[in-house]
Design a protein around this motif. Structure first.
Motif, PDB file in Angstrom:
ATOM      1  N   ALA A 149      64.448  25.758  32.557  1.00  0.00           N
ATOM      2  CA  ALA A 149      63.236  25.252  33.207  1.00  0.00           C
ATOM      3  C   ALA A 149      62.060  25.130  32.238  1.00  0.00           C
ATOM      4  N   GLN A 189      59.993  22.864  31.878  1.00  0.00           N
ATOM      5  CA  GLN A 189      58.826  22.300  32.562  1.00  0.00           C
ATOM      6  C   GLN A 189      58.010  23.386  33.256  1.00  0.00           C
ATOM      7  N   ASP A 190      58.644  24.467  33.697  1.00  0.00           N
ATOM      8  CA  ASP A 190      57.924  25.572  34.342  1.00  0.00           C
ATOM      9  C   ASP A 190      57.021  26.317  33.362  1.00  0.00           C
ATOM     10  N   GLY A 225      55.549  24.606  30.802  1.00  0.00           N
ATOM     11  CA  GLY A 225      54.720  23.586  30.176  1.00  0.00           C
ATOM     12  C   GLY A 225      55.287  23.074  28.865  1.00  0.00           C
ATOM     13  N   VAL A 285      57.904  20.695  26.481  1.00  0.00           N
ATOM     14  CA  VAL A 285      58.681  19.471  26.323  1.00  0.00           C
ATOM     15  C   VAL A 285      59.400  19.604  24.990  1.00  0.00           C
ATOM     16  N   HIS A 344      53.338  32.077  32.071  1.00  0.00           N
ATOM     17  CA  HIS A 344      54.359  32.126  33.110  1.00  0.00           C
ATOM     18  C   HIS A 344      54.506  33.522  33.727  1.00  0.00           C
TER      19      HIS A 344
END
Length: 85
Positions: free
Chosen positions: A8, A10-11, A13, A15, A34
């Motif tokens: 994850a 994307q969780d 932030g 890329v 997170h």
């Protein structure tokens, strides 16, 4: 770390680039935001985890002006191309 890089990103932030690499500062920032468990995590903490793991799933390398981190063999699945044969 595997959750942030493989499951994850994307969780957190993140890329990842086409090779599966991400800037280590962005990775650390993503971990800190997170979870409170990671609010004080440093690159030295990551190095200890990597060095202490017998699975060797992660790699940190210096490129140009920054450190990058990679989840080895798990981060990116590249499309098959017949020209690779």
């Amino acid at each position: 770390m595997a959750h942030a890089l493989r499951h994850a990103p994307q969780d957190y932030g993140l890329v990842l680039d086409e090779g599966g690499w991400v800037d280590i500062d962005l990775f650390l920032e993503g971990l800190r935001k997170h979870s409170k468990n990671f609010e004080n995590v440093t690159i030295h903490d990551l190095e200890k985890v990597i060095e202490g793991s017998d699975k060797r799933r992660f790699e940190i390398k210096w490129v140009s002006t920054c450190f990058l981190i990679l989840l080895i063999f798990h981060a990116v699945f590249l499309p098959f191309r017949s020209s690779n044969i």
